[in-house]
Design an enzyme around this catalytic site. Structure first.
Site, mmCIF file in Angstrom:
data_model
loop_
_atom_site.group_PDB
_atom_site.id
_atom_site.type_symbol
_atom_site.label_atom_id
_atom_site.label_comp_id
_atom_site.label_asym_id
_atom_site.label_seq_id
_atom_site.Cartn_x
_atom_site.Cartn_y
_atom_site.Cartn_z
ATOM 1 N N ASN A 1 0.882 -1.168 0.000
ATOM 2 C CA ASN A 1 0.000 0.000 0.000
ATOM 3 C C ASN A 1 0.919 1.216 0.000
ATOM 4 O OD1 ASN A 1 -1.871 1.980 0.428
ATOM 5 N ND2 ASN A 1 -2.797 1.039 2.229
ATOM 6 N N ARG B 1 -2.586 -1.996 -3.538
ATOM 7 C CA ARG B 1 -3.773 -1.155 -3.415
ATOM 8 C C ARG B 1 -3.576 0.026 -4.365
ATOM 9 N NH1 ARG B 1 -5.301 3.074 1.062
ATOM 10 N NH2 ARG B 1 -7.501 3.330 0.572
ATOM 11 N N HIS C 1 -12.769 3.319 -0.393
ATOM 12 C CA HIS C 1 -12.823 2.278 0.656
ATOM 13 C C HIS C 1 -13.501 1.013 0.130
ATOM 14 C CE1 HIS C 1 -12.886 5.592 4.015
ATOM 15 N NE2 HIS C 1 -11.644 5.159 3.805
ATOM 16 N N ARG D 1 -11.579 15.822 7.799
ATOM 17 C CA ARG D 1 -12.308 16.189 6.570
ATOM 18 C C ARG D 1 -13.744 16.551 6.902
ATOM 19 N NH1 ARG D 1 -10.821 10.936 3.076
ATOM 20 N NH2 ARG D 1 -9.127 10.482 4.509
ATOM 21 N N GLU E 1 -8.000 -5.221 4.811
ATOM 22 C CA GLU E 1 -7.839 -4.893 3.393
ATOM 23 C C GLU E 1 -6.673 -5.651 2.770
ATOM 24 O OE1 GLU E 1 -8.327 -0.765 4.891
ATOM 25 O OE2 GLU E 1 -9.040 -0.372 2.870
#
Ligand code: AMP
Length: 411
Positions: free
Chosen positions: A23, A102, A191, A252, A396
């Site tokens: 990743n 990823r 996601h 965010r 993940e």
């Protein structure tokens, strides 16, 4: 270049068919070597502050504790070289099936994971304007593996791919047609790797086929998003063209009136770049609470009577609950609500508040189960009924490893 791993790939003996999962971010690379069938990790770690004199590699060979090495000025290539060298030394007979990466943005082109070749790399590059911080870094990871082990097959697993099943009425914005046709302005969602993984796990936990289930999955970590998963496919999600949309997150904003941008530009003289930065980095839980972006800090401050922290928690829960209820529109029925991510797996407080807000959907918290389940043990946290709530720890890396093995072995 450092010495190339001589025992990889294709050695005989030892564990069979391991996958190296990467990743890659702009200044970091997370990596893990794992068995796709079992999820067992042999090695995992992270290279951070890459490209700076302080670059460091933290590497853990299970079950030993992590060790840290300095890699001054080290790049993605330096990390990959070091990790593959280490594998060759520690696991000389291992069969490395491939590397799985990823990749954040696959645009409309990629609807599933794919073996990497020159044309895939070019297509990922062509999506870079949609994810300027992420896709170039993801490509740097792929190029690093390629330059150390040119013959090792590589697979790209996209964060956007799972949401490519959304119907146009869910992914289109009500903006001029050319914004979509000429500039690609639409909802993509992110996601996807996590939403897909926890949907599959939830079906296993419920003992029901995924193709018959209507789920809302909520991934609540540093970034937060929710998805409506109908019969195993995503039909709507809260993130949009960028990962700034939707739920309140650590730093965010999630949804704001788009008119806020023009208003604040006029009032403050900030340009688009500056405003976007504020919405990404100084907003969310951080902006509301003033005490930080970490839900643990917010919960503790709220419990001590800090009014701004209490409001941040309330806004977070209300907006999340409203989004979950809205996503049920695309499902027409809700069978289960699935919590995952750092907050979803660990915060019994947030889960409890959300379930109580959503009582009208038929959700009722099982207080003991909600206190008991978490990152280590997923499970049902609602009382028995037609609509259930579950905690499902996400993984993940395991999904990337499984996809890599499936793509490479044609399974
Ligand atoms: P992730 O990005 O999935 O690793 O999630 C990281 C976030 O999870 C942190 O920023 C925290 O806000 C949150 N988190 C982790 N542990 C807890 C906890 N015990 N209680 C509440 N929030 C937590």
């Amino acid at each position: 270049m450092a010495s190339v791993s001589p025992g990889l790939p294709g050695g005989s003996g030892g564990s069979d068919g391991l996958v190296l999962v990467l990743n890659s971010g702009s200044s970091s690379v997370k990596f893990a070597l794992l068995a796709p069938e079992t999820g067992e990790r042999l090695i995992a770690g992270i290279g951070e502050r890459l490209g700076t004199p302080e670059a460091v590699l933290r590497i853990q060979q299970f079950p030993a504790a992590a060790v840290e090495e300095r890699l001054p000025g080290g790049s993605h290539l330096a990390v990959v070289t070091r990790v593959l060298d280490r594998l060759a030394v520690e696991y000389p007979g291992v069969h490395l099936l491939g590397a799985g990466h990823r990749v954040v943005h696959g645009g409309e082109r990629f609807t599933s994971s794919i073996r990497v070749d020159d044309s895939v790399m070019a297509a990922v590059r062509s999506c870079s304007h949609l994810a300027p911080l992420h896709n170039p870094a993801n490509l740097a990871g792929i190029e690093a593996v390629r330059s150390v082990l040119p013959d090792l097959p590589q697979v790209a697993v996209f964060d956007t791919a799972f949401h490519q099943t959304m119907p146009p009425h869910a992914f289109r914005y009500a903006v001029p047609e050319e914004w979509y046709t000429d500039y690609g302005v639409r909802r993509y969602g992110f996601h996807g790797i996590s939403h897909r993984f926890v949907s599959e796990q939830a079906a296993a936990l419920l003992g029901r086929p995924l193709r018959d289930l209507r789920l809302v999955t909520v991934h609540l970590g540093n970034g937060c998003s929710a998805a409506a998963v109908r019969d195993g496919v995503s039909v709507d999600t809260t993130m949009g063209l960028t990962p700034l949309d939707g739920l309140v997150m650590g730093t965010r904003s999630g949804d704001v009136d788009p008119g806020v941008l023009g208003y604040m530009a006029e009032r403050t003289g900030m340009d688009a770049g500056q405003l976007t930065r504020v919405l990404n980095l100084d907003s969310g839980l951080q902006g509301l609470s003033g005490v930080g972006n970490d839900m643990r800090t917010i919960e503790a401050a709220a419990a001590e009577g800090n009014e701004r922290a209490r409001l941040a928690l309330e806004v977070f829960v209300y907006r999340l609950s409203k989004a979950i209820a809205g996503l049920v529109v695309g499902l027409e029925r809700l069978d289960a609500l699935v919590f995952t991510g750092g907050i979803g797996e660990n915060s019994a407080v947030v889960r409890s508040l959300v379930l109580s807000q959503l009582g009208f959907l038929g959700l009722a918290e099982d207080t003991q189960a909600n206190a008991d389940h978490g990152r280590r043990t997923g499970g049902r946290i609602s009382l028995a009924g037609p609509v259930l709530a579950l905690v499902v720890p996400t993984d993940e890396e395991l999904l990337i490893a499984r996809d890599t093995a499936r793509v490479l072995t044609g399974g």
